[in-house]
Structures are given as structure tokens and as C-alpha cells.
Motif scaffolding. Structure first.
Motif, PDB file in Angstrom:
ATOM      1  N   UNK A 149      58.988  16.600  -3.033  1.00 31.42           N
ATOM      2  CA  UNK A 149      57.429  15.909  -2.040  1.00 31.42           C
ATOM      3  C   UNK A 149      57.893  14.811  -1.106  1.00 31.42           C
ATOM      4  N   UNK A 150      57.644  15.676   0.504  1.00 26.43           N
ATOM      5  CA  UNK A 150      57.348  14.423   1.003  1.00 26.43           C
ATOM      6  C   UNK A 150      58.025  14.132   2.290  1.00 26.43           C
ATOM      7  N   UNK A 209      47.344  20.420   0.364  1.00 28.80           N
ATOM      8  CA  UNK A 209      47.415  18.837   0.281  1.00 28.80           C
ATOM      9  C   UNK A 209      46.518  18.482   0.681  1.00 28.80           C
ATOM     10  N   UNK A 210      46.737  18.144   2.340  1.00 24.25           N
ATOM     11  CA  UNK A 210      46.232  18.434   3.957  1.00 24.25           C
ATOM     12  C   UNK A 210      44.092  18.336   3.881  1.00 24.25           C
ATOM     13  N   UNK A 211      44.216  19.831   3.105  1.00 27.06           N
ATOM     14  CA  UNK A 211      43.013  20.326   3.135  1.00 27.06           C
ATOM     15  C   UNK A 211      41.912  19.685   2.019  1.00 27.06           C
ATOM     16  N   UNK A 247      49.850   9.420  -3.275  1.00 25.22           N
ATOM     17  CA  UNK A 247      50.056   9.405  -1.180  1.00 25.22           C
ATOM     18  C   UNK A 247      51.771   9.722  -1.823  1.00 25.22           C
ATOM     19  N   UNK A 248      53.000   9.420  -2.273  1.00 26.73           N
ATOM     20  CA  UNK A 248      53.899   9.620  -2.366  1.00 26.73           C
ATOM     21  C   UNK A 248      54.804   9.176  -1.696  1.00 26.73           C
ATOM     22  N   UNK A 293      49.585   7.194   7.562  1.00 29.85           N
ATOM     23  CA  UNK A 293      49.852   7.672   6.143  1.00 29.85           C
ATOM     24  C   UNK A 293      51.188   8.180   6.592  1.00 29.85           C
ATOM     25  N   UNK A 294      52.033   8.094   6.113  1.00 30.12           N
ATOM     26  CA  UNK A 294      53.442   8.451   5.915  1.00 30.12           C
ATOM     27  C   UNK A 294      53.346   9.447   5.850  1.00 30.12           C
ATOM     28  N   UNK A 295      52.554  10.722   5.318  1.00 31.61           N
ATOM     29  CA  UNK A 295      51.965  11.944   5.596  1.00 31.61           C
ATOM     30  C   UNK A 295      52.556  12.283   6.599  1.00 31.61           C
TER      31      UNK A 295
END
Length: 629
Positions: A408-409, A354-356, A593-594, A519-521
Motif C-alpha cells: 500500500x502506497x 483514505x483520501x476521503x 501515512x506510509x 505528501x508522498x501519497x
């Protein structure tokens, strides 16, 4: 008296009995006529001709009378929906049905919540229209793979004979959620995975005695050749899930027919950062060395990333690499220069997938896929993978299996999260006090390069053994700092988010967020550097008025989800989404973004993505950058 001129020759007796004679003759004539019934039917069924114009006017009149009668009935009593009865044909025309539906929509006004949900759905659909992650050749030729790849690996018989109840029990015991058709059973021991003895000894020497939950289910899925989406907490052992099967596949290929120059690789692993690629390379290199010491053939691995000289790996390239670990930029360059090909590559893994995609590597990955000649097994791994990315990935994979350990997240439950309000001018001084909470090693994250340099210089002046890495430093400086920190020669590592994605530092006691990320991620990845492999760690985060309210709301519900203490400054935040929130933020996750503290309509990540797209358009057409000339 009739005159002689009017009397017939039969005036006598016929005149007396004339009526009877006439009736008898008519009856006889009627009985003798064979077309009587046909003529009567034609006469009774005759329809006079009506001009077309008159017929149209009559039809319009009937329609007007029908509509007026319907309106009167609607005012008098509620009518049944003619379309609701699926068993018979509707009694109203399509035009009337459309009028009826429109009338009902106007009678029942939508609530604010319904309007907001519809708006969110439209935003998500607008951002979900993306081309599947396939090569240009596959898209142009409309190549569709329907069956996953087959491998020679099979689990032991006692694992294959596990009943469905036993399989469900193991998955529930380790909180493993599996989606997909016919997934392989989970395996709780490395030995039952049929791993060579040298690798088992290598794992034992590193203190890895039994597989983690993601490894229990993820490794069997990868070994069977299935496409996979792996989601698990940071520090849960995801790297071993995709590196171990690839090493075994490469070993099998080498033992069947040894590689020569120009052949290979069997598999490819892509990572978003150089540090992550280096770490993955070291993991595979260690397993390869263990195989050689155990009498097996060597599995050659090539590291392709910026900032290093490829001449140092010339021997691997001449003899043929089994595995390539790379970053997208350097790999594209090498493929275009034909340093090696992907003709025989059948294994592709995207680490931190997801980051890519979020960091703008999607088009680079698509270009890399164009170098594949055949079907491949594709694996995507991350700790933070929103539904948006999962749905996008499923369009690109072949009959995939999703293995999920935890939401996830979600933040790791082994990390004690502490949030403190610190004024901007007091943060750098307060760092020294925070460093006293735990013994070293400690990680400090900052948002920009200047803050990293300032913190590094301040700590050195205070006598703290510290090193720093960020994107502005050379590759030699970055590798030297990471190596020094891993060897224990430095107590503190100060870094930007380049060190937050997947890097494994053993024994990290404390992570300090000098500022709250955008971002919370990124926050989840940062604090995931501690509390790894079942150990407990502490994460301290500085917040103040400069922090975005949306990201603070995300943080608030993330703390609640992990059963952590929520400071009063976060508890006092006004939450506009409280009405639709479930228990501790459940059912309120942003589908983009979750994040738990906002919806897609107020997603800061989506807003940032839009700004980047607008900036790229301005640059493409020669406009000013960032509003400046």
C-alpha cells in the motif's frame, strides 16, 4: 516424733505402708478419669492472647527484616524473578514485586531506539482513538452486525472445486495477498465470473480481455457480498472491481421487481472529487447502455455532485435510480431534502477511501451513514492506504476481506521515475525541454492554483495546445478541459491534485511534477496517471531547496523500492533513521501515512493535520486566522 494431734486413727499399719497405698489410689483415680486426653491436648495447644497493637508491630518487624535480607541477597547474587515461574505462586508480595520490577528497569537503561519506538507507539495510539465508521443510530443503539450479507451469486463448480494448493498457486502467481476469513477463490476469466454476455462484449470492445490481479480476487469477493478493503497500484483496474458487481446487483433487483418512482438506490458510490465521480458515472453508464443493447432492462444511474444541474437527471429521479454516484456534499444535501432515500440501499463503496478521510470527509460520511436503515455491504478502495486507515476501517466493517496487490502506497513499477534538481526561477522555462521527452498527451501537476494558471498561460504563449483545471474554475470549465484533453484536442493538461485521484486518461505518455507535493501519497497518485493497464510511462519531478527534506527522504526510498535511479542530490541526504532501516527502506514505513523516509514522530502529514485542527479551534472560538488579525 509426731504429736498425737497430728496423727490420724490409721497411724499404725498405714504409716508403714502409706506411700504405696497413696500411689495405688492415684493410679486408680487417673484410670477412672475420661477427660484426661482432652485436657492434655488443650493444655499443649494453648496460645496466649496477643493484643492487636503488638501483632501489628511484630508484622512490621518481620517485613523490615525480610526487605533487609532481600537487599543483602540482591547485592550478593542475582535473584530469580518470582513472577517468572508461572507454574507456582509468587513468593513475594505484590508490593515487593513492584519494587523489584522498578529496580530492574532502573538497572537497564533504555536505548535511544527503544525510547523512540515507545514514543511512536504512544503517538499512534493517541491518533487511533477514533469512533468506528458507523451511523449515529448504530452507535447509539450499539448495533453490531456479525454476519456478512448473502447474495445469490456463486462461482462455477470447477472454480469451487479448486484445491487449496491451486488457489495458493494462483494468488502467488499474481502477487495477491488476501487477509480475512474464508475468502472466495480467485477467478482468472471474466466468463467464469458469470457476467452477462453484453458486458463481456463491452469489455472486449474496450480492450479489456482478461482481469487484472486486483480484479481476479476482488470481483469474486464483492459478488459474494463480503465487506472488502481493496489495495492496488494506480491504474490496476480497481474501478471495475466495485462498479461491475453493483451493476449486476442492480440488474438482478430490476429483473425481480421493476423499480418505480421513489424507490432505490440499490447501491451508492462516494468519491472525493467531482472529476472522479464523473468518471465512475461514465463507466457505469457505459455498462448500462451495453445491457440495454443486449436486451436487458436498463440500470439507471444518478450523478449527484456540485456544479451540475440536477434537473437534467429529473427523469432518472422520477423513475427511480438503481445506482447513485456522488460526492459527499451534494449527497448530504439531497438526502436532507428527501430527494431520495437509502432505505433499500445495501451496497456502499468509498473510492479513494483514505483520501476521503484525510480530506475531512469523515464526518460527512458518518452523516450519510445515518440515512441507512439496514445492514450494508461496504467496500473501501485506494492505492495508498496506511495501516492506520486499514485498522480503522476493519473496526467498521463486518468480517472484512483485505485484498492487497503490492505494498500500500508503493509506486507503479511500470513508471520510469526521473528526479531533477531545477532552481525555482528556472522551472517554468525548463518545462519546454521536458515536453520534448515524449509525444503527447502530457500531464503537468502543480501544487497551487496560481502556478497552474501561470504554466497554462506560458504554454499557450509558446504555441502549445494546453488546458487547465483546478478548484477555482467552474464545473463547466473543468469538464470542458478534461473532455478536450481526453478527445486528443489538447496535448497538455495542467492541473492541481484534483486530477491526481483515480482519474483515468488513456495513453498518457508523460507526467511532470512541477513541484514536489507535500505528501508522498500525492506523488504516488500523480505519477500513477501514466503507466496504466500494463503500459509504460515516464514521470519527471522537479525538486530544489524549497522541497521539504522529509518528503525528499520519502522519495529517495520510494525510488529504491521501485528499483529506480536515485539522483546524487537525494543520495547525499542525511538520513537520521538509517540505523533502523532495513533493506531499501524495509521495516521503516511510517504507520500514519506510509512514507518510507520518516517515522510517525516526524510525519509531515500528521503535523499538517494538527495545524488544521488548531486552526479550526481558533476559528471556532473567534481567534485570528493563520496568526493574522
Amino acid at each position: 516424733m509426731a504429736s498425737a494431734e497430728t496423727l490420724s486413727p490409721h497411724t499404725g499399719a498405714d504409716a508403714i505402708n502409706g506411700s504405696k497405698t497413696f500411689k495405688r489410689r492415684r493410679v486408680e483415680e487417673e484410670e477412672e478419669n475420661p477427660w484426661k486426653d482432652v485436657l492434655e491436648d488443650a493444655a499443649s495447644n494453648y496460645t496466649p492472647y496477643v493484643p492487636v497493637k503488638q501483632r501489628k508491630q511484630d508484622a512490621i518487624g518481620r517485613l523490615e527484616r525480610h526487605l533487609n535480607r532481600s537487599l543483602v541477597d540482591d547485592r550478593a547474587a542475582p535473584r530469580e524473578d518470582p513472577v517468572a515461574n508461572a507454574g507456582g505462586r509468587p513468593t513475594m508480595s505484590l508490593i515487593d514485586q513492584a519494587v523489584e520490577i522498578r529496580r530492574k528497569e532502573q538497572e537497564k537503561p533504555k536505548s535511544e531506539m527503544e525510547k523512540q519506538l515507545e514514543e511512536e507507539k504512544q503517538i499512534l495510539e493517541a491518533n487511533a482513538a477514533r469512533t468506528a465508521l458507523k451511523s449515529s443510530i448504530e452507535i447509539a443503539r450499539d448495533i453490531q452486525y456479525t454476519e456478512p450479507l448473502k447474495t445469490s451469486w456463486k462461482p462455477p463448480r470447477h472454480v469451487r472445486d479448486m484445491g487449496e494448493a491451486k488457489v495458493d498457486y494462483v494468488r502467488k502467481e499474481f502477487h495477491i495477498v488476501v487477509e480475512g476469513r474464508d475468502p472466495p477463490p480467485p477467478i482468472r476469466k471474466f466468463k467464469d465470473m458469470r457476467i452477462p454476455e453484453p458486458i463481456l462484449n463491452h469489455l472486449m470492445n474496450k480492450g479489456i480481455k482478461r482481469p487484472t490481479p486486483i480484479q481476479i480476487q476482488g470481483i469474486p469477493v464483492a459478488l459474494t457480498g463480503r465487506d472488502m478493503i481493496g489495495i492496488a497500484f494506480t491504474g490496476s483496474g480497481k474501478t471495475l472491481v466495485f462498479t461491475l458487481p453493483l451493476v449486476l446487483f442492480a440488474l438482478e433487483a430490476e429483473m425481480r421487481l421493476p423499480f418505480v418512482g421513489g424507490e432505490g438506490p440499490v447501491g451508492l458510490i462516494l468519491g472525493p472529487s467531482r472529476e472522479l465521480a464523473r468518471q465512475t458515472y461514465d463507466v457505469i453508464k457505459a455498462m448500462s447502455q451495453a445491457l440495454v443493447e443486449g436486451g436487458f432492462p436498463e440500470v439507471r444511474v444518478l450523478l449527484a455532485m456540485g456544479g451540475i444541474s440536477m434537473q437534467d437527471q429529473g427523469d432518472v429521479m422520477r423513475r427511480g435510480a438503481h445506482i447513485v454516484v456522488a460526492t459527499p456534499g451534494r449527497l448530504q444535501d439531497m438526502l436532507q431534502k428527501k430527494k431520495f432515500t437509502l432505505d433499500s440501499c445495501k451496497y456502499l463503496c468509498l473510492d479513494e477511501a483514505d483520501r476521503m478521510i484525510d480530506l475531512g470527509f469523515e464526518e460527512d460520511v458518518r452523516n450519510i451513514l445515518s440515512f441507512f436503515k439496514h445492514q450494508r455491504q461496504t467496500l473501501l478502495f485506494s492505492a495508498t492506504m496506511p495501516k492506520k486507515i486499514q485498522n480503522f476501517a476493519k473496526q467498521s466493517l463486518v468480517d472484512p476481506i483485505t485484498v492487497n496487490v503490492g505494498r500500500a502506497g508503493a509506486a507503479s513499477l511500470d513508471v520510469i521515475q526521473e528526479v531533477e534538481y531545477v532552481k525555482q526561477e528556472a522551472k517554468i522555462v525548463y518545462l519546454l525541454e521536458c515536453l520534448q521527452k515524449t509525444p503527447p498527451p502530457v500531464l503537468i501537476f502543480a501544487e497551487n492554483k496560481d502556478d497552474v494558471d501561470d504554466i497554462h498561460e506560458y504554454l499557450l504563449l509558446k504555441g502549445v495546445e494546453a488546458v487547465a483545471i483546478h478548484g477555482g474554475k467552474t464545473q463547466e470549465e473543468r469538464e470542458f478541459a478534461v473532455q478536450k484533453f481526453k478527445e486528443g484536442k489538447a496535448d497538455v493538461l495542467v492541473a492541481t491534485d484534483v486530477a491526481s485521484k483515480g482519474l483515468d486518461f488513456s495513453g498518457i505518455q508523460h507526467v511532470i511534477n512541477y513541484d514536489m507535493p507535500k505528501e508522498i501519497e500525492d506523488y504516488v497518485h500523480r505519477i500513477g496517471r501514466t503507466g496504466r493497464s500494463g503500459k509504460t510511462g515516464i514521470a519527471t519531478t522537479f525538486i530544489n531547496r524549497s522541497s521539504s527534506e522529509q518528503i525528499l527522504l520519502d522519495l529517495k526510498y520510494l525510488l529504491k523500492e521501485a528499483k529506480q535511479r536515485v539522483p546524487p542530490v537525494l543520495e547525499a541526504l542525511d538520513d537520521p533513521m538509517a540505523a533502523r532501516a532495513g533493506v531499501d527502506g524495509a521495516d521503516r514505513e511510517c504507520t500514519f501515512c506510509g512514507g518510507l523516509g520518516h517515522t510517525i514522530a516526524f510525519c509531515p502529514k500528521l503535523d499538517q493535520q494538527r495545524k488544521q485542527q488548531m486552526q479550526l479551534q481558533r476559528e471556532r472560538y473567534g481567534g485570528p486566522r493563520d496568526g493574522r488579525d
